[in-house]
Design an enzyme around this catalytic site. Structure first.
Site, PDB file in Angstrom:
ATOM      1  CB  SER A 151      -9.833   1.822   5.778  1.00  0.00           C
ATOM      2  OG  SER A 151      -8.491   1.980   6.189  1.00  0.00           O
ATOM      3  CB  THR A 181      -1.643   5.445   4.955  1.00  0.00           C
ATOM      4  OG1 THR A 181      -2.613   5.285   3.930  1.00  0.00           O
ATOM      5  CG2 THR A 181      -2.343   5.484   6.287  1.00  0.00           C
ATOM      6  CG  ASP A 234      -8.906   3.196   0.026  1.00  0.00           C
ATOM      7  OD1 ASP A 234      -8.102   2.702  -0.778  1.00  0.00           O
ATOM      8  OD2 ASP A 234      -8.565   3.657   1.130  1.00  0.00           O
ATOM      9  CB  THR A 285      -4.749   7.753   4.931  1.00  0.00           C
ATOM     10  OG1 THR A 285      -4.334   7.470   3.606  1.00  0.00           O
ATOM     11  CG2 THR A 285      -6.257   7.665   5.012  1.00  0.00           C
ATOM     12  CG  ASN A 306      -5.837   6.104  -1.111  1.00  0.00           C
ATOM     13  OD1 ASN A 306      -5.322   5.171  -0.527  1.00  0.00           O
ATOM     14  ND2 ASN A 306      -6.538   5.936  -2.215  1.00  0.00           N
ATOM     15  NE  ARG A 359     -11.606   4.936   4.769  1.00  0.00           N
ATOM     16  CZ  ARG A 359     -10.462   4.767   4.121  1.00  0.00           C
ATOM     17  NH1 ARG A 359      -9.373   5.431   4.485  1.00  0.00           N
ATOM     18  NH2 ARG A 359     -10.385   3.910   3.127  1.00  0.00           N
ATOM     19  N   GLY A 405       0.631   1.482   4.216  1.00  0.00           N
ATOM     20  CA  GLY A 405       0.972   0.379   3.308  1.00  0.00           C
ATOM     21  C   GLY A 405      -0.237  -0.237   2.636  1.00  0.00           C
ATOM     22  N   GLY A 406      -1.398   0.436   2.659  1.00  0.00           N
ATOM     23  CA  GLY A 406      -2.578  -0.074   1.952  1.00  0.00           C
ATOM     24  C   GLY A 406      -2.859  -1.514   2.331  1.00  0.00           C
TER      25      GLY A 406
HETATM   26  N1  GLY Z   1      -6.059   4.510   2.125  1.00  0.00           N
HETATM   27  C1  GLY Z   1      -5.499   3.430   2.816  1.00  0.00           C
HETATM   28  C2  GLY Z   1      -6.498   2.672   3.632  1.00  0.00           C
HETATM   29  O1  GLY Z   1      -7.449   3.263   4.101  1.00  0.00           O
HETATM   30  O2  GLY Z   1      -6.386   1.503   3.842  1.00  0.00           O
END
Ligand code: GLY
Length: 562
Positions: A444, A373, A415, A391, A393, A100, A464-465
């Site tokens: 995330s 993502t 985020d 991702t 983002n 990350r 899909g966030g």
């Molecule tokens: N940027 C999408 C996530 O990390 O959930």
């Protein structure tokens, strides 16, 4: 009639073998076939090329990641990050590589707030300040060194070829370029590659990326560490600062992945293995399944079944907002949140005949998340697996390319919770656990997941966030109900993320009777015109030995079995 002795002996052996094989833990089974599902056919093919050359699932994951950075930069890229959930067949080890992004050392809690104390619109999304220190190359390096068996140069070769030779513009890509047109038009190098006469290129136009090819070639020659301490890192720091960002050479040199123990749960005889913090995914997924384990969903009418699924999603997302952040920075009650007793308490607040408004759940201060993502799922013939969710983002990240590198910068800083009480672009809310601090990872929703059940194995995940975890929850229930990989990725979806207090559904996800029944229970329903997600699923049925791979029909990806 008894079979003849010769056949009886064979039968006894066969039955004994079948019994033993069924009792074996999944780690000791061997699928004998490999499968890959990813968001782009050329990325799936890149993984296949590596399997053909004797690579394992981990090698293929590196090749798929690099290829996606070339042909699907709307979803991920080297200047981004992600999570790789791994299963190693030789010793049954489950682990997640946390690659990350991290906040730069010069980041501060209020960096996206203006003089009036409110977030400056777009600053955490469309500027170089929006970029966290990238983790994807470090994740790939760790895969190569600790788990793979082929040399890096071989793994990057398909991506380098695709960057040089190019790939055709598809309808989805064209639409996304059109969406980003103004941002691209302002950058000469980007416009040259991604636009034609100032507009999105016609379908079929071949996109070649010579600078990205050179960056990949440098990494193939000098190793992925060059991204952090070498020629590429020097280009990155100079380029990001030129764009107004705050990356330093020290930020890049200090970046390390973390191997984290996955979140593990149990649901009706199936083992759930999913992403731990700094993803909220595994916790929300297991918490929701724990809540559902108190009901026999198969015996309930469909509206009540969906009501309970929504109730479990809502409670899981509420806890995400209240509790979760980077485990290296905040204390979180993880064991409690995924404990069955906690779920029993949550169940006590659920009535079958009525939706509990989110406002009646213990409150929170309002955090953040993006819609784009990408995910890929890989199984090799030995049983090694990777669920990789990676991702930048939002679509193409910030849309800014670091000069000379061909790399799109992520906008993952969005985020973080920029200000308590202010939901982000995806309407997610959070609190101090996810506020910005130097070197911290932003929370995330990415949920790379393995489901091991008596029926078999599923490897799944999606972009899909805030919608991701709910999609993996629905996929899990569908898999356990016996649905095929193709049915799982195609099934219409419902979603609830606690706040806003709205039940969203895709067309055909609810029948008129269900809509009526859920409305009577007090839900506010909203039909989504476009749908969401791009689920990539690999399944392996133990009894038949069948392996399947399927890519979400909402996207343009491909699942293949080899
Ligand atoms: N940027 C999408 C996530 O990390 O959930």
């Amino acid at each position: 009639m008894m079979p003849a002795p010769r056949f009886r002996g064979a039968l006894i052996w066969f039955v004994a073998f079948a019994l033993v094989a069924n009792a074996l833990p999944a780690a000791e089974r061997v699928p004998g076939k490999a499968a890959i599902a990813s968001a782009h056919p050329l990325a799936t093919a890149a993984g296949h090329e590596i399997l053909e050359k004797g690579g394992n699932a981990f090698d293929a994951a590196v090749a798929v990641t690099a290829a996606l950075a070339v042909v699907y930069p709307t979803g991920s890229g080297l200047a981004g990050g992600g999570f790789y959930l791994l299963h190693r067949a030789s010793d049954g080890r489950d682990v997640m590589i946390d690659a990350r992004e991290k906040a730069p050392a010069a980041a501060s809690r209020d960096m996206f707030l203006g003089p009036d104390g409110n977030p400056v619109p777009g600053l955490s999304l469309n500027s170089a300040l929006a970029a966290g220190i990238a983790g994807e190359p470090a994740g790939m390096e760790h895969l190569v060194k600790e788990y793979g068996r082929l040399p890096l140069a071989l793994l990057l070769a398909p991506a380098i070829r695709l960057a040089h030779e190019g790939f055709p513009v598809t309808p989805h890509l064209r639409a996304v370029i059109e969406y980003k047109r103004e941002v691209f038009a302002k950058q000469k190098e980007v416009a040259r590659i991604w636009l034609r006469h100032g507009a999105a290129p016609p379908l079929g136009t071949v996109i070649r990326q010579p600078q990205l090819a050179r960056t990949l070639e440098t990494l193939a020659k000098h190793g992925l560490r060059d991204f952090y301490e070498g020629a590429v890192s020097r280009q990155l720091v100079a380029g990001v600062r030129q764009l107004g960002g705050i990356w330093t050479a020290e930020d890049l040199a200090a970046y390390r992945i973390v191997e984290r123990a996955p979140i593990v749960g149990e649901y009706r005889g199936a083992r759930i293995i999913s992403a731990p913090p700094p993803s909220s995914g595994g916790i929300v997924l297991v918490e929701a399944l724990n809540v559902l384990s108190g009901y026999d969903l198969a015996q309930l009418d469909s509206a009540t079944r969906k009501h309970l699924i929504i109730a479990s999603m809502k409670r899981g997302h509420r806890d995400r907002a209240v509790w979760l952040g980077d485990p290296d920075f905040v204390e979180m009650p993880v064991a409690e949140l995924i404990h069955p007793y906690y779920a029993a308490g949550l169940r006590a607040s659920i009535r079958l005949d009525r939706a509990m408004p989110s406002a009646e759940l213990p409150g929170i201060l309002p955090a953040s998340q993006g819609p784009q993502t990408t995910h890929f799922s890989v199984l090799d013939a030995e049983g090694n697996r990777v669920a990789g969710t990676i991702t930048l983002n939002f679509l193409f990240g910030s849309g800014l390319v670091v000069p000379g590198t061909g790399l799109f910068l992520n906008n993952e800083m969005d985020d973080f919770s920029k200000k308590a009480g202010v939901p982000n672009g995806f309407q997610l809310v959070g609190n101090a656990a996810n506020e910005i601090a130097p070197g911290k990872r932003m929370l995330s929703s990415m949920t790379p997941t393995f489901i091991e059940s008596p029926r078999g194995l599923m490897i799944a995940g999606s972009p899909g966030g805030s919608y991701i975890t709910g999609m993996v929850l629905l996929a899990t229930l569908d898999f356990l109900d016996g649905r095929s990989a193709a049915e799982i990725v195609a099934a219409p979806r419902i979603h609830h993320q606690y706040l806003p207090d709205v039940l969203q559904y895709e067309r055909d996800a609810l029948t008129p009777t269900e809509i009526e029944s859920l409305t009577k229970r007090g839900y506010t329903l909203r039909e989504s015109q476009r749908g969401w997600g791009n689920l990539q699923v690999v399944t392996w049925d133990y009894a038949s030995g069948r392996v399947d791979a399927a890519s979400d029909p909402r996207g343009e990806g491909e699942g293949q079995v080899y």
